[in-house]
Design a protein around this motif. Sequence first.
Motif, PDB file in Angstrom:
ATOM      1  N   LYS A   1      -6.799  -0.426   4.660  1.00 38.78           N
ATOM      2  CA  LYS A   1      -5.777  -1.419   4.985  1.00 38.78           C
ATOM      3  C   LYS A   1      -4.718  -0.789   5.881  1.00 38.78           C
ATOM      4  O   LYS A   1      -4.394   0.387   5.743  1.00 38.78           O
ATOM      5  CB  LYS A   1      -5.128  -1.957   3.703  1.00 38.78           C
TER       6      LYS A   1
ATOM      7  N   GLU B   1      -4.424   2.499   0.129  1.00 39.44           N
ATOM      8  CA  GLU B   1      -5.622   1.721   0.440  1.00 39.44           C
ATOM      9  C   GLU B   1      -6.090   2.118   1.839  1.00 39.44           C
ATOM     10  O   GLU B   1      -5.629   1.556   2.835  1.00 39.44           O
ATOM     11  CB  GLU B   1      -5.322   0.232   0.366  1.00 39.44           C
TER      12      GLU B   1
ATOM     13  N   LYS C   1       0.957  -2.556   5.623  1.00 36.51           N
ATOM     14  CA  LYS C   1       0.753  -3.641   4.666  1.00 36.51           C
ATOM     15  C   LYS C   1       0.467  -3.137   3.253  1.00 36.51           C
ATOM     16  O   LYS C   1       0.146  -3.917   2.367  1.00 36.51           O
ATOM     17  CB  LYS C   1      -0.377  -4.547   5.150  1.00 36.51           C
ATOM     18  N   TRP C   2       0.626  -1.834   3.054  1.00 36.52           N
ATOM     19  CA  TRP C   2       0.456  -1.294   1.717  1.00 36.52           C
ATOM     20  C   TRP C   2       1.542  -1.828   0.788  1.00 36.52           C
ATOM     21  O   TRP C   2       2.677  -2.072   1.205  1.00 36.52           O
ATOM     22  CB  TRP C   2       0.531   0.228   1.734  1.00 36.52           C
TER      23      TRP C   2
END
Length: 198
Positions: free
Chosen positions: A19, A16, A23-24
């Motif tokens: 992001k 992502e 925090k993936w």
Amino acid sequence: MPATIRYLTHPQVLIEPNKDVRKWSLNQAGFDRVAALAARPGALIGTGRVISSPEIKALETAAPLARALGLELETRPRMHENDRSATGFLPPEEFETVADQFFAAPDDSARGWETANQAQRRIVTEIQTCLATPGDGDVLFVGHGAVGTLLFCALSRIGIDRRYDQGPGGGGNWFEFDLQHQRPLQGWQPMEALMNQG
């Protein structure tokens, strides 16, 4: 006293770009691989502690395994992946170039990243701190590919070199060492090899 210590990297992640990489989450293939291993708790029989990096993808790997083993998950903040926040997300080809620089010049910061020597000292110190705490059974550490490679090199008493990383495939690999000698007993293996042991 633990007989065997294993270091397992999280498997495939959902990329992502907007992001924070820390925090993936795992992607479906990653979740499926973890679920398959968790369904075979005999694969990790004898494990007395599961210790994880605080990053989401590592926790999503470690938590199901800890639950399957009936263990409380321990989280260690300093087990995080090498700090790449200076660049954030990089397209795959660019990332590989910078990662090559990271491993090739351990004293130098590649584009503002934590240096390989800094990351190696951090992960080795954190692993040793955990192992200094008395416990029964084997220990499973769950973390990341780059710092896992740095740990492998330190335990092998060899210089930092990307040749010793876990290789392609998106992660989900492990190696093990014993507490007494603290040298890898084999190279990286896919997590499915643990299932075959169970």
